[in-house]
Design a protein around this motif. Structure first.
Motif, PDB file in Angstrom:
ATOM      1  N   ARG A 109       0.838  -1.205   0.000  1.00 22.91           N
ATOM      2  CA  ARG A 109       0.000   0.000   0.000  1.00 22.91           C
ATOM      3  C   ARG A 109       0.875   1.259   0.000  1.00 22.91           C
ATOM      4  NH1 ARG A 109      -3.303  -3.292   3.383  1.00 22.91           N
ATOM      5  NH2 ARG A 109      -2.398  -2.439   5.292  1.00 22.91           N
ATOM      6  N   PHE A 110       1.986   1.203   0.750  1.00 23.90           N
ATOM      7  CA  PHE A 110       2.911   2.339   0.727  1.00 23.90           C
ATOM      8  C   PHE A 110       3.500   2.525  -0.667  1.00 23.90           C
ATOM      9  CE2 PHE A 110       7.468   3.410   0.882  1.00 23.90           C
ATOM     10  CZ  PHE A 110       7.373   4.738   1.293  1.00 23.90           C
ATOM     11  N   LEU A 111       3.858   1.416  -1.341  1.00 25.79           N
ATOM     12  CA  LEU A 111       4.400   1.509  -2.695  1.00 25.79           C
ATOM     13  C   LEU A 111       3.367   2.054  -3.670  1.00 25.79           C
ATOM     14  CD1 LEU A 111       6.409  -1.846  -2.836  1.00 25.79           C
ATOM     15  CD2 LEU A 111       7.326   0.468  -2.617  1.00 25.79           C
ATOM     16  N   ASP A 112       2.091   1.718  -3.446  1.00 25.62           N
ATOM     17  CA  ASP A 112       1.030   2.291  -4.289  1.00 25.62           C
ATOM     18  C   ASP A 112       1.029   3.813  -4.188  1.00 25.62           C
ATOM     19  OD1 ASP A 112       0.244  -0.200  -5.128  1.00 25.62           O
ATOM     20  OD2 ASP A 112      -1.333  -0.406  -3.614  1.00 25.62           O
ATOM     21  N   ARG A 113       1.101   4.300  -2.930  1.00 24.05           N
ATOM     22  CA  ARG A 113       1.111   5.755  -2.747  1.00 24.05           C
ATOM     23  C   ARG A 113       2.380   6.372  -3.332  1.00 24.05           C
ATOM     24  NH1 ARG A 113      -0.819   4.019   2.356  1.00 24.05           N
ATOM     25  NH2 ARG A 113       1.233   4.372   3.300  1.00 24.05           N
ATOM     26  N   LEU A 114       3.510   5.678  -3.159  1.00 21.39           N
ATOM     27  CA  LEU A 114       4.764   6.195  -3.698  1.00 21.39           C
ATOM     28  C   LEU A 114       4.726   6.238  -5.221  1.00 21.39           C
ATOM     29  CD1 LEU A 114       7.674   7.097  -3.154  1.00 21.39           C
ATOM     30  CD2 LEU A 114       8.359   4.699  -3.214  1.00 21.39           C
ATOM     31  N   GLU A 115       4.213   5.179  -5.826  1.00 25.38           N
ATOM     32  CA  GLU A 115       4.124   5.158  -7.292  1.00 25.38           C
ATOM     33  C   GLU A 115       3.213   6.271  -7.788  1.00 25.38           C
ATOM     34  OE1 GLU A 115       2.957   2.129 -10.961  1.00 25.38           O
ATOM     35  OE2 GLU A 115       2.389   1.653  -8.906  1.00 25.38           O
ATOM     36  N   ASP A 116       2.090   6.444  -7.091  1.00 23.71           N
ATOM     37  CA  ASP A 116       1.164   7.501  -7.501  1.00 23.71           C
ATOM     38  C   ASP A 116       1.836   8.873  -7.407  1.00 23.71           C
ATOM     39  OD1 ASP A 116      -1.650   8.404  -8.128  1.00 23.71           O
ATOM     40  OD2 ASP A 116      -1.335   9.436  -6.223  1.00 23.71           O
ATOM     41  N   SER A 117       2.617   9.066  -6.323  1.00 25.87           N
ATOM     42  CA  SER A 117       3.305  10.346  -6.163  1.00 25.87           C
ATOM     43  C   SER A 117       4.333  10.561  -7.266  1.00 25.87           C
ATOM     44  CB  SER A 117       3.988  10.395  -4.787  1.00 25.87           C
ATOM     45  OG  SER A 117       4.742  11.573  -4.638  1.00 25.87           O
ATOM     46  N   VAL A 118       5.105   9.494  -7.583  1.00 25.07           N
ATOM     47  CA  VAL A 118       6.110   9.620  -8.639  1.00 25.07           C
ATOM     48  C   VAL A 118       5.450   9.863  -9.983  1.00 25.07           C
ATOM     49  CG1 VAL A 118       7.920   8.375  -9.887  1.00 25.07           C
ATOM     50  CG2 VAL A 118       7.805   8.240  -7.399  1.00 25.07           C
ATOM     51  N   ARG A 119       4.354   9.146 -10.268  1.00 26.36           N
ATOM     52  CA  ARG A 119       3.649   9.346 -11.540  1.00 26.36           C
ATOM     53  C   ARG A 119       3.133  10.781 -11.657  1.00 26.36           C
ATOM     54  NH1 ARG A 119       6.090   5.364 -13.727  1.00 26.36           N
ATOM     55  NH2 ARG A 119       5.328   3.273 -13.194  1.00 26.36           N
ATOM     56  N   ARG A 120       2.599  11.295 -10.555  1.00 26.51           N
ATOM     57  CA  ARG A 120       2.109  12.672 -10.581  1.00 26.51           C
ATOM     58  C   ARG A 120       3.265  13.648 -10.819  1.00 26.51           C
ATOM     59  NH1 ARG A 120      -2.929  13.970  -8.530  1.00 26.51           N
ATOM     60  NH2 ARG A 120      -4.200  12.211  -7.862  1.00 26.51           N
ATOM     61  N   GLN A 121       4.401  13.369 -10.174  1.00 28.15           N
ATOM     62  CA  GLN A 121       5.551  14.240 -10.369  1.00 28.15           C
ATOM     63  C   GLN A 121       6.022  14.186 -11.815  1.00 28.15           C
ATOM     64  OE1 GLN A 121       8.961  13.217  -8.033  1.00 28.15           O
ATOM     65  NE2 GLN A 121       9.911  15.217  -8.251  1.00 28.15           N
ATOM     66  N   GLU A 122       6.096  12.968 -12.383  1.00 31.24           N
ATOM     67  CA  GLU A 122       6.509  12.845 -13.776  1.00 31.24           C
ATOM     68  C   GLU A 122       5.521  13.554 -14.699  1.00 31.24           C
ATOM     69  OE1 GLU A 122       6.733   8.665 -14.307  1.00 31.24           O
ATOM     70  OE2 GLU A 122       8.768   8.481 -13.454  1.00 31.24           O
ATOM     71  N   GLN A 123       4.212  13.395 -14.394  1.00 29.90           N
ATOM     72  CA  GLN A 123       3.210  14.051 -15.215  1.00 29.90           C
ATOM     73  C   GLN A 123       3.318  15.572 -15.089  1.00 29.90           C
ATOM     74  OE1 GLN A 123      -0.775  12.988 -14.226  1.00 29.90           O
ATOM     75  NE2 GLN A 123      -1.702  14.199 -15.868  1.00 29.90           N
ATOM     76  N   PHE A 124       3.575  16.032 -13.848  1.00 25.63           N
ATOM     77  CA  PHE A 124       3.715  17.471 -13.630  1.00 25.63           C
ATOM     78  C   PHE A 124       4.885  18.038 -14.433  1.00 25.63           C
ATOM     79  CE2 PHE A 124       5.902  20.839 -11.260  1.00 25.63           C
ATOM     80  CZ  PHE A 124       4.935  21.819 -11.306  1.00 25.63           C
ATOM     81  N   VAL A 125       6.042  17.336 -14.357  1.00 29.28           N
ATOM     82  CA  VAL A 125       7.213  17.812 -15.090  1.00 29.28           C
ATOM     83  C   VAL A 125       6.963  17.799 -16.591  1.00 29.28           C
ATOM     84  CG1 VAL A 125       9.635  17.313 -15.601  1.00 29.28           C
ATOM     85  CG2 VAL A 125       8.802  17.115 -13.265  1.00 29.28           C
ATOM     86  N   GLY A 126       6.354  16.701 -17.082  1.00 27.13           N
ATOM     87  CA  GLY A 126       6.074  16.626 -18.514  1.00 27.13           C
ATOM     88  C   GLY A 126       5.090  17.681 -18.978  1.00 27.13           C
ATOM     89  N   ASP A 127       4.010  17.834 -18.212  1.00 28.60           N
ATOM     90  CA  ASP A 127       3.000  18.820 -18.607  1.00 28.60           C
ATOM     91  C   ASP A 127       3.541  20.241 -18.501  1.00 28.60           C
ATOM     92  OD1 ASP A 127       1.247  16.811 -19.102  1.00 28.60           O
ATOM     93  OD2 ASP A 127       0.162  16.984 -17.208  1.00 28.60           O
ATOM     94  N   ALA A 128       4.328  20.500 -17.443  1.00 32.57           N
ATOM     95  CA  ALA A 128       4.903  21.835 -17.312  1.00 32.57           C
ATOM     96  C   ALA A 128       5.836  22.134 -18.472  1.00 32.57           C
ATOM     97  CB  ALA A 128       5.648  21.952 -15.985  1.00 32.57           C
ATOM     98  N   ALA A 129       6.658  21.134 -18.850  1.00 36.10           N
ATOM     99  CA  ALA A 129       7.544  21.334 -19.996  1.00 36.10           C
ATOM    100  C   ALA A 129       6.746  21.583 -21.269  1.00 36.10           C
ATOM    101  CB  ALA A 129       8.451  20.109 -20.166  1.00 36.10           C
ATOM    102  N   HIS A 130       5.636  20.858 -21.427  1.00 33.23           N
ATOM    103  CA  HIS A 130       4.793  21.048 -22.623  1.00 33.23           C
ATOM    104  C   HIS A 130       4.166  22.438 -22.634  1.00 33.23           C
ATOM    105  CE1 HIS A 130       2.394  19.658 -26.018  1.00 33.23           C
ATOM    106  NE2 HIS A 130       1.376  20.314 -25.478  1.00 33.23           N
ATOM    107  N   GLU A 131       3.696  22.886 -21.469  1.00 30.79           N
ATOM    108  CA  GLU A 131       3.083  24.209 -21.388  1.00 30.79           C
ATOM    109  C   GLU A 131       4.105  25.312 -21.666  1.00 30.79           C
ATOM    110  OE1 GLU A 131       0.037  24.973 -21.069  1.00 30.79           O
ATOM    111  OE2 GLU A 131      -0.921  23.105 -20.453  1.00 30.79           O
ATOM    112  N   LEU A 132       5.329  25.116 -21.159  1.00 25.95           N
ATOM    113  CA  LEU A 132       6.366  26.126 -21.370  1.00 25.95           C
ATOM    114  C   LEU A 132       6.878  26.122 -22.807  1.00 25.95           C
ATOM    115  CD1 LEU A 132       8.395  25.599 -18.070  1.00 25.95           C
ATOM    116  CD2 LEU A 132       7.074  27.633 -18.661  1.00 25.95           C
TER     117      LEU A 132
END
Length: 440
Positions: A203-226
């Motif tokens: 369950r902890f790994l689920d939360r960690l994976e979700d956090s990492v995926r969100r971070q990766e998505q944030f970085v990718g989307d921010a780069a796309h927006e910029l």
């Protein structure tokens, strides 16, 4: 020292102490049992010797009594300690100690005695043979103690290995997971303690994976927006520098560059606000005043778009920075204007609610919230209309900023479909309880 070694040592020490106690008890019990047996054997002989003394006080026939057991010795002494009669292999003195004692010749013996008519009768039985048997038993048990403790240690070592094997398996799985993808999980089997631990770790790994995926998505989307405004800036400048331009053309390019620079600045500022909302103490603010200011800022733009912006507000005090509630209302009104068709109406309402909350509602008559999007619209870079152009819409960060700003002040924001379109409800803890005033 590992847990397995410590467990083995504790088990071996415990087994050693228990065996020592048990073996000592066996030896002491055997000694007591042998003493009772010797005592029980001597008492009948003593009584028979006393009967002989009664029958013949001066010359009792103790040999006949002692003949019943060649190991038993009987002796009779007068009151002065003189020997009257004696029979048996042991040399007994007149004042010998009763019980288990040692004779003058060094022989160990068990002695019982009794007086009859002024005559002291003594019965004795050699103890050394029985003592030797008890010593042999003690030596045998001492010899067994070491192997038995070793067997206990070996059994504990084997059992602990089986006990800790699931933990070793989990460690191997975790080692493999560190080299693979975040989607891998520990295998859970059974309902023992290690399975419970593995399930919780998953369950902890689920939360960690979700956090990492969100971070990766944030970085990718921010780069796309910029990338878009940067590409426009670079393209405009490169095109302009290819040949000489008139003053008006340069002015047009600079206006475009300024617009894109402002767009970049807005995006960066919005990203910073979404990442680090303020949580320091905020002043007491009247939501009615904030709603009136937001209405004044947007009413002209709404009129130009053919949309009516109506305000219904009541005084209610909350703790929030004016700039924070301004950002939230501007985002909501900007989204509402973007989706509101000409001729429709948008409503801002502000009022106190029972339970000590101040409420702000922004309603429009647009297409509403798509099904299943009422929670996702508050995620970064999420748009209700995924096909909407970035050039004609926001960055998809505004509602995420609103959610974080309101949450940082202990409030909530939710999206739902109203009677005609979308409805966004903000609730903030009141600075003090307010009674609803009459409509002014």
């Amino acid at each position: 020292m590992g847990h397995r070694a410590r467990l083995t040592m504790v088990s071996a020490a415990t087994a050693g102490v228990l065996l020592a106690v048990v073996f000592t008890g066996i030896v002491l019990t055997s000694r007591a049992s042998e003493f009772r047996a010797a005592h029980d054997l001597l008492m009948p002989a003593l009584r028979m010797g006393q009967e002989e003394v009664r029958a013949s006080p001066t010359n009792p026939d103790l040999g006949e009594v002692a003949a019943s057991d060649p190991e038993i010795t009987l002796a009779a002494f007068d009151k002065n300690g003189g020997l009257i009669a004696s029979a048996g292999p042991l040399d007994i003195e007149p004042n010998i100690q009763v019980g288990r004692t040692r004779l003058p010749d060094g022989t160990s013996a068990v002695v019982v005695a009794g007086d009859t008519g002024g005559v002291h009768v003594v019965a004795a039985l050699p103890w050394h043979s029985r003592e030797a048997a008890i010593e042999r038993l003690a030596i045998m048990l001492a010899a067994l103690w070491g192997p038995l403790v070793g067997c206990a240690a070996l059994a504990s070592w084997i059992a602990s290995r089986a006990t800790f094997r699931p933990l070793a398996d989990l460690a191997q799985q975790a080692e493999k997971m560190s080299e693979g993808s975040l989607s891998q999980r520990l295998r859970v089997s059974g309902e023992d303690e290690f399975s419970t631990f593995a399930a919780r770790l998953n369950r902890f790994l689920d939360r960690l994976e979700d956090s990492v995926r969100r971070q990766e998505q944030f970085v990718g989307d921010a780069a796309h927006e910029l990338r878009t405004p940067l590409a426009v800036l670079r393209g405009s400048i490169e095109t302009t520098l290819r040949r000489a331009r008139s003053e008006e053309e340069y002015r047009t390019v600079l206006i475009t560059a300024l617009s894109e620079a402002e767009r970049l600045s807005t995006l960066v500022e919005t990203l910073l606000q979404s990442a680090t909302p303020k949580t320091d103490a905020a002043p007491v603010l009247d939501l009615e005043e904030a709603a009136e200011k937001a209405h004044a800022r947007w009413v002209d733009r709404y009129s130009e778009a053919g949309v009516e912006l109506e305000l219904r507000s009541y005084p209610v005090l909350v703790c929030i920075q004016p700039s924070e509630i301004g950002v939230v209302l501007d985002n909501l009104l900007s989204n509402a204007l973007r989706v509101s068709p000409p001729g429709s109406q948008c409503l801002i309402s502000c009022f106190p609610r029972a339970g000590g909350f101040g409420t702000v509602v922004v309603e429009d008559e647009g297409p509403g919230i798509p099904e299943g999007m009422s929670e996702r619209v508050f995620e970064r870079f999420t748009r209700g209309d995924e096909g909407r152009s970035r050039d004609h819409g926001g960055f998809g960060i505004g509602l995420a900023v609103c959610s974080r700003l309101i949450a940082a002040r202990g409030g909530t924001i939710r999206a739902e479909n109203g009677d005609a379109g979308a409805r966004f409800v903000i609730e903030l803890p009141s600075a003090r309880r307010e009674s609803r005033p009459s409509d002014g």
